[in-house]
Design a protein around this motif. Structure first.
Motif, PDB file in Angstrom:
ATOM      1  N   GLN A 140      -2.805   6.058   2.579  1.00 47.43           N
ATOM      2  CA  GLN A 140      -3.987   5.359   3.062  1.00 47.43           C
ATOM      3  C   GLN A 140      -4.878   5.036   1.868  1.00 47.43           C
ATOM      4  OE1 GLN A 140      -6.804   8.046   5.295  1.00 47.43           O
ATOM      5  NE2 GLN A 140      -5.029   9.400   5.339  1.00 47.43           N
ATOM      6  N   TYR A 141      -5.473   3.855   1.895  1.00 46.45           N
ATOM      7  CA  TYR A 141      -6.270   3.427   0.758  1.00 46.45           C
ATOM      8  C   TYR A 141      -7.284   2.380   1.209  1.00 46.45           C
ATOM      9  CZ  TYR A 141      -2.186   0.315   0.940  1.00 46.45           C
ATOM     10  OH  TYR A 141      -1.161  -0.497   1.365  1.00 46.45           O
ATOM     11  N   VAL A 142      -8.155   2.028   0.286  1.00 43.50           N
ATOM     12  CA  VAL A 142      -9.246   1.089   0.561  1.00 43.50           C
ATOM     13  C   VAL A 142      -9.053  -0.143  -0.315  1.00 43.50           C
ATOM     14  CG1 VAL A 142     -11.759   0.768   0.535  1.00 43.50           C
ATOM     15  CG2 VAL A 142     -10.791   3.011   1.103  1.00 43.50           C
ATOM     16  N   ILE A 143      -9.280  -1.322   0.263  1.00 47.32           N
ATOM     17  CA  ILE A 143      -9.161  -2.573  -0.487  1.00 47.32           C
ATOM     18  C   ILE A 143     -10.426  -3.409  -0.302  1.00 47.32           C
ATOM     19  CG2 ILE A 143      -6.647  -2.637  -0.275  1.00 47.32           C
ATOM     20  CD1 ILE A 143      -7.093  -4.839   1.908  1.00 47.32           C
ATOM     21  N   ASN A 144     -10.551  -4.470  -1.112  1.00 43.25           N
ATOM     22  CA  ASN A 144     -11.595  -5.467  -0.882  1.00 43.25           C
ATOM     23  C   ASN A 144     -10.963  -6.727  -0.310  1.00 43.25           C
ATOM     24  OD1 ASN A 144     -10.403  -6.774  -3.085  1.00 43.25           O
ATOM     25  ND2 ASN A 144     -11.963  -6.108  -4.534  1.00 43.25           N
TER      26      ASN A 144
ATOM     27  N   LEU B 226      -9.391  -0.218  -4.073  1.00 47.92           N
ATOM     28  CA  LEU B 226     -10.632   0.394  -4.536  1.00 47.92           C
ATOM     29  C   LEU B 226     -10.563   1.905  -4.355  1.00 47.92           C
ATOM     30  CD1 LEU B 226     -13.096  -1.984  -2.632  1.00 47.92           C
ATOM     31  CD2 LEU B 226     -12.311  -2.260  -4.983  1.00 47.92           C
ATOM     32  N   GLU B 227     -11.481   2.605  -4.981  1.00 49.83           N
ATOM     33  CA  GLU B 227     -11.597   4.030  -4.729  1.00 49.83           C
ATOM     34  C   GLU B 227     -12.261   4.251  -3.368  1.00 49.83           C
ATOM     35  OE1 GLU B 227     -13.590   6.125  -7.797  1.00 49.83           O
ATOM     36  OE2 GLU B 227     -12.185   5.533  -9.365  1.00 49.83           O
ATOM     37  N   GLY B 228     -11.871   5.318  -2.717  1.00 46.00           N
ATOM     38  CA  GLY B 228     -12.498   5.626  -1.436  1.00 46.00           C
ATOM     39  C   GLY B 228     -11.521   6.246  -0.464  1.00 46.00           C
ATOM     40  N   ASN B 229     -12.064   6.781   0.611  1.00 53.08           N
ATOM     41  CA  ASN B 229     -11.286   7.428   1.651  1.00 53.08           C
ATOM     42  C   ASN B 229     -11.183   6.483   2.843  1.00 53.08           C
ATOM     43  OD1 ASN B 229     -10.323   8.981   3.789  1.00 53.08           O
ATOM     44  ND2 ASN B 229     -11.430  10.815   3.171  1.00 53.08           N
ATOM     45  N   ALA B 230      -9.989   5.980   3.096  1.00 55.84           N
ATOM     46  CA  ALA B 230      -9.805   4.998   4.167  1.00 55.84           C
ATOM     47  C   ALA B 230     -10.206   5.552   5.525  1.00 55.84           C
ATOM     48  CB  ALA B 230      -8.344   4.540   4.205  1.00 55.84           C
ATOM     49  N   PHE B 231      -9.936   6.828   5.761  1.00 55.43           N
ATOM     50  CA  PHE B 231     -10.178   7.400   7.086  1.00 55.43           C
ATOM     51  C   PHE B 231     -11.662   7.451   7.425  1.00 55.43           C
ATOM     52  CE2 PHE B 231     -10.518  10.720  10.315  1.00 55.43           C
ATOM     53  CZ  PHE B 231      -9.512  10.346  11.190  1.00 55.43           C
ATOM     54  N   THR B 232     -12.505   7.613   6.418  1.00 54.70           N
ATOM     55  CA  THR B 232     -13.941   7.758   6.676  1.00 54.70           C
ATOM     56  C   THR B 232     -14.697   6.426   6.624  1.00 54.70           C
ATOM     57  OG1 THR B 232     -14.399   8.233   4.342  1.00 54.70           O
ATOM     58  CG2 THR B 232     -13.945  10.107   5.791  1.00 54.70           C
TER      59      THR B 232
ATOM     60  N   HIS C 118     -15.527  -2.870   2.055  1.00 58.32           N
ATOM     61  CA  HIS C 118     -14.437  -1.954   1.785  1.00 58.32           C
ATOM     62  C   HIS C 118     -13.611  -1.857   3.063  1.00 58.32           C
ATOM     63  CE1 HIS C 118     -16.305   0.365  -1.855  1.00 58.32           C
ATOM     64  NE2 HIS C 118     -16.527  -0.937  -1.907  1.00 58.32           N
ATOM     65  N   LEU C 119     -12.323  -2.161   2.964  1.00 60.50           N
ATOM     66  CA  LEU C 119     -11.465  -2.252   4.136  1.00 60.50           C
ATOM     67  C   LEU C 119     -10.355  -1.211   4.079  1.00 60.50           C
ATOM     68  CD1 LEU C 119     -11.090  -6.144   4.086  1.00 60.50           C
ATOM     69  CD2 LEU C 119     -12.677  -4.814   5.501  1.00 60.50           C
ATOM     70  N   PRO C 120     -10.142  -0.470   5.152  1.00 54.74           N
ATOM     71  CA  PRO C 120      -9.114   0.579   5.153  1.00 54.74           C
ATOM     72  C   PRO C 120      -7.723   0.031   5.474  1.00 54.74           C
ATOM     73  CG  PRO C 120     -10.746   0.892   6.927  1.00 54.74           C
ATOM     74  CD  PRO C 120     -10.916  -0.474   6.382  1.00 54.74           C
ATOM     75  N   VAL C 121      -6.720   0.658   4.890  1.00 54.84           N
ATOM     76  CA  VAL C 121      -5.325   0.368   5.194  1.00 54.84           C
ATOM     77  C   VAL C 121      -4.595   1.704   5.342  1.00 54.84           C
ATOM     78  CG1 VAL C 121      -3.177  -0.723   4.433  1.00 54.84           C
ATOM     79  CG2 VAL C 121      -5.367  -1.783   3.851  1.00 54.84           C
TER      80      VAL C 121
ATOM     81  N   LYS D 126       5.206   0.754   8.356  1.00 51.77           N
ATOM     82  CA  LYS D 126       4.288  -0.146   9.043  1.00 51.77           C
ATOM     83  C   LYS D 126       2.906  -0.034   8.405  1.00 51.77           C
ATOM     84  CE  LYS D 126       7.758  -0.720  11.701  1.00 51.77           C
ATOM     85  NZ  LYS D 126       8.639  -1.890  11.490  1.00 51.77           N
ATOM     86  N   TYR D 127       2.162  -1.131   8.434  1.00 55.41           N
ATOM     87  CA  TYR D 127       0.819  -1.190   7.872  1.00 55.41           C
ATOM     88  C   TYR D 127      -0.185  -1.306   9.017  1.00 55.41           C
ATOM     89  CZ  TYR D 127       3.115  -1.941   3.407  1.00 55.41           C
ATOM     90  OH  TYR D 127       3.892  -1.781   2.288  1.00 55.41           O
ATOM     91  N   VAL D 128      -1.131  -0.386   9.062  1.00 53.74           N
ATOM     92  CA  VAL D 128      -2.116  -0.354  10.145  1.00 53.74           C
ATOM     93  C   VAL D 128      -3.464  -0.843   9.620  1.00 53.74           C
ATOM     94  CG1 VAL D 128      -3.306   1.074  11.839  1.00 53.74           C
ATOM     95  CG2 VAL D 128      -0.932   1.582  11.236  1.00 53.74           C
ATOM     96  N   LEU D 129      -4.015  -1.839  10.311  1.00 53.43           N
ATOM     97  CA  LEU D 129      -5.295  -2.439   9.925  1.00 53.43           C
ATOM     98  C   LEU D 129      -6.306  -2.246  11.056  1.00 53.43           C
ATOM     99  CD1 LEU D 129      -3.949  -5.876   8.609  1.00 53.43           C
ATOM    100  CD2 LEU D 129      -4.133  -3.709   7.360  1.00 53.43           C
TER     101      LEU D 129
END
Length: 232
Positions: A71-75, A81-87, A102-105, A115-118
């Motif tokens: 899991q990760y964060v994107i723009n 990007l740095e960050g916690n996708a879950f939060t 900041h968008l979670p993946v 699979k990729y969850v958005l």
């Protein structure tokens, strides 16, 4: 005597109000950790549901840890990007400009491959609607969907969170044959749209249906560059 009686009544009422407020505050503080925990479990269950994996409050943690392998964060440019996708709170992110979001993946291991969850979020008739869409590795074909709402009408707009509605999204495409983002049309009766991009809207729930359609287009647009990078 009457003055003293009134004073006593006012003081008594004030003391009771303070005591009740203190008790309610204490109860609220005591319950908050469990409420936070319940929301975490519910979120994990929703993410798993979007990849067609059933879970319960008792086993969601275990299944989530096993199946969500990254899991990760994107723009909106598709850069990590740095960050916690879950939060990540999508409500707060939507209040920002697209460039600041900041968008979670979430990446999920399934029997059918990765699979990729958005996450997605929008507005229905009476309030917010949200959910999760999972995509195959082609970054185009929908593998699963899970939606929820805050206050849509039972039997009408609330039907977005039912299995029959969600199952319509399986196998649908979000890009057209030219590679342009098309998204999904949540169609009214008689509305024409390519079959690979179309699901049936909810009878009597047109505003919620169209709100969900807009939600998907808006958030797929924000993820578009990421999806294209992953496809190439």
């Amino acid at each position: 005597m009457n003055r003293n009686g009134n004073t006593y009544t006012v003081l008594y009422a004030a003391i009771m109000v303070i005591l009740v407020a203190a008790i309610l505050a204490s109860v609220s503080m005591a319950l908050k950790p469990q409420q936070v925990r319940n929301k975490e479990i519910e979120k994990k269950q929703s993410i798993l549901a979007s990849v067609n994996i059933a879970s319960t409050a008792e086993n969601a943690d275990e299944i989530y840890s096993e199946k969500i392998v990254n899991q990760y964060v994107i723009n909106t440019k598709g850069d990590e990007l740095e960050g916690n996708a879950f939060t990540i709170d999508l409500k707060k992110e939507h209040a920002k400009s697209d460039a600041e979001m900041h968008l979670p993946v979430f990446e999920c291991k399934t029997d059918d491959g990765l699979k990729y969850v958005l996450p997605v979020r929008g507005t229905g008739l009476w309030g917010p609607i949200w959910g999760y869409i999972s995509l195959n590795e082609d970054m185009n074909t929908i593998y699963g969907a899970n939606f929820d709402h805050e206050g849509e009408t039972p039997g009408l707009g609330a039907e977005i969170s039912t299995e029959p509605f969600e199952k319509q999204f399986l196998g649908k495409k979000i890009f057209d044959d030219n590679g342009s983002l098309y998204s999904i049309i949540v169609a009214k009766v008689g509305q024409e749209a390519p079959a690979e991009h179309k699901v049936d809207g909810i009878s009597g729930g047109t505003i919620t249906s169209k709100g969900l359609e807009k939600m998907l287009l808006d958030d797929f647009t924000r993820y578009e560059e990421f999806l294209k990078k992953k496809k190439s």
